[in-house]
Write an enzyme that holds these catalytic residues in place. Structure first.
Site, PDB file in Angstrom:
ATOM      1  N   CYS A   1       0.849  -1.180   0.000  1.00 28.08           N
ATOM      2  CA  CYS A   1       0.000   0.000   0.000  1.00 28.08           C
ATOM      3  C   CYS A   1       0.894   1.242   0.000  1.00 28.08           C
ATOM      4  O   CYS A   1       1.736   1.404   0.878  1.00 28.08           O
ATOM      5  CB  CYS A   1      -0.840  -0.052   1.271  1.00 28.08           C
ATOM      6  SG  CYS A   1      -1.707   1.455   1.671  1.00 28.08           S
TER       7      CYS A   1
ATOM      8  N   GLU B   1     -12.862  -1.195  -5.736  1.00 31.15           N
ATOM      9  CA  GLU B   1     -13.418  -2.003  -4.642  1.00 31.15           C
ATOM     10  C   GLU B   1     -14.869  -2.424  -4.899  1.00 31.15           C
ATOM     11  O   GLU B   1     -15.285  -3.498  -4.493  1.00 31.15           O
ATOM     12  CB  GLU B   1     -13.315  -1.252  -3.313  1.00 31.15           C
ATOM     13  CG  GLU B   1     -11.898  -1.132  -2.772  1.00 31.15           C
ATOM     14  CD  GLU B   1     -11.282  -2.470  -2.329  1.00 31.15           C
ATOM     15  OE1 GLU B   1     -12.025  -3.421  -2.029  1.00 31.15           O
ATOM     16  OE2 GLU B   1     -10.036  -2.552  -2.298  1.00 31.15           O
TER      17      GLU B   1
ATOM     18  N   CYS C   1      -0.424   3.629  -6.514  1.00 32.70           N
ATOM     19  CA  CYS C   1      -1.404   3.025  -5.604  1.00 32.70           C
ATOM     20  C   CYS C   1      -1.544   1.597  -6.087  1.00 32.70           C
ATOM     21  O   CYS C   1      -1.639   1.353  -7.303  1.00 32.70           O
ATOM     22  CB  CYS C   1      -2.745   3.763  -5.703  1.00 32.70           C
ATOM     23  SG  CYS C   1      -4.091   2.917  -4.854  1.00 32.70           S
TER      24      CYS C   1
HETATM   25  N1  DGL Z   1      -3.903   0.488  -2.299  1.00 30.16           N
HETATM   26  C1  DGL Z   1      -3.525   1.506  -1.394  1.00 30.16           C
HETATM   27  C2  DGL Z   1      -2.399   2.343  -1.917  1.00 30.16           C
HETATM   28  O1  DGL Z   1      -1.530   1.800  -2.552  1.00 30.16           O
HETATM   29  C3  DGL Z   1      -4.599   2.177  -0.594  1.00 30.16           C
HETATM   30  C4  DGL Z   1      -5.698   2.821  -1.370  1.00 30.16           C
HETATM   31  C5  DGL Z   1      -6.832   3.347  -0.501  1.00 30.16           C
HETATM   32  O2  DGL Z   1      -7.385   2.572   0.283  1.00 30.16           O
HETATM   33  O3  DGL Z   1      -7.173   4.540  -0.624  1.00 30.16           O
HETATM   34  O4  DGL Z   1      -2.329   3.530  -1.681  1.00 30.16           O
END
Ligand code: DGL
Length: 261
Positions: free
Chosen positions: A72, A151, A181
């Protein structure tokens, strides 16, 4: 060596990291947690993110994992260092450094980083790139509509209107894009149709090389091929499976619900 690697994200996005670790290190045992109860992470404060991540890190420590991967960018760019200080007994790695290394190796003059609001606000990508090569021009854009579209599974229908709205301004302007992301590689083919013919750098792919290098260095690579992958969500298991089924192979795997204290 047989201890698992703990991998987590706010939801299904980190499965793109799991895919990459799984293909490079097929013998590893892995426990994955998607914190859908708190998803999206991108609009949360560093204090909230530290609290959510701490709960998961403590769970992984109880499970005696050998390494924790923040799959993440949002937690990697905001709370990685605080987690490393708070939990010195376990190695915790994030995705940013590996992604920037991959980007630098492409030898381009400029890039567009798309990421969550929290990641963009942290300035972690432009700052890290600048430290290595101050001549590179980095544009940063928060794209908060994308994670909910992934999601919910709505991305499966095509989300070109939103992508054009975000990206049209950069057409012909940038030589590369950093998908900052871990949810965004799921949208890569759609983004490519909006911004074609540029270099694509994904925060989900480069990290597996760092995981391998760390395990090899510590002599912790699993040589036993009788491995397991456990997938948990703090949210709804059916929704999790539906939104990820297009890009993640569940053969022989199930999604279970978990409560993190
Ligand atoms: N997948 C995550 C990232 O790489 C988090 C995205 C989220 O929940 O806003 O930032």
């Amino acid at each position: 060596m047989e201890r698992a690697i703990g991998v987590f994200d706010s939801g299904v996005g980190g499965l793109t990291v799991l895919n990459s670790i799984r293909s490079l290190l097929p013998n590893e045992n892995i426990i994955y947690i998607g914190d859908n109860y708190h998803c999206p992470y991108g609009d949360k404060t560093p204090e909230q993110l530290f609290e959510y991540a701490s709960g998961i890190v403590e769970y992984f420590i109880e499970q005696n994992v050998k390494l924790i991967v923040l799959a993440c960018n949002t937690t990697s760019s905001t709370v990685l260092e605080s987690l490393q200080v708070a939990y010195p007994q376990i190695t915790i790695i994030g995705v940013i450094d590996a992604t920037v290394e991959d980007f630098i190796s492409r030898k381009v003059d400029n890039t567009l980083v798309i990421a969550t609001s929290a990641t963009i606000k942290s300035k972690k990508y432009p700052d890290t790139i600048k430290q290595i090569d101050s001549s590179i021009k980095t544009y940063s854009l928060a794209t908060p509509k994308l994670v909910p579209l992934v999601e919910s599974g709505m991305y499966k229908e095509g989300i070109y209107e939103v992508l054009h709205e975000y990206l049209d301004n950069y057409l012909g302007k940038v030589q590369s894009i950093i998908l900052g992301c871990t949810h965004y590689p799921i949208l890569k083919e759609q983004i490519k149709r909006v911004l074609p013919n540029i270099e694509y750098v994904s925060s989900s792919e480069a990290i597996s090389k760092n995981v391998k290098a760390f395990l090899a260095d510590k002599n912790l690579l699993n040589i036993n091929s009788d491995n397991y992958i456990k997938i948990y969500t703090t949210g709804e298991t059916e929704e999790f499976r539906y939104s990820s089924s297009g890009f993640f192979d569940y053969t022989g795997l199930k999604v279970e619900h978990i409560v993190i204290k």
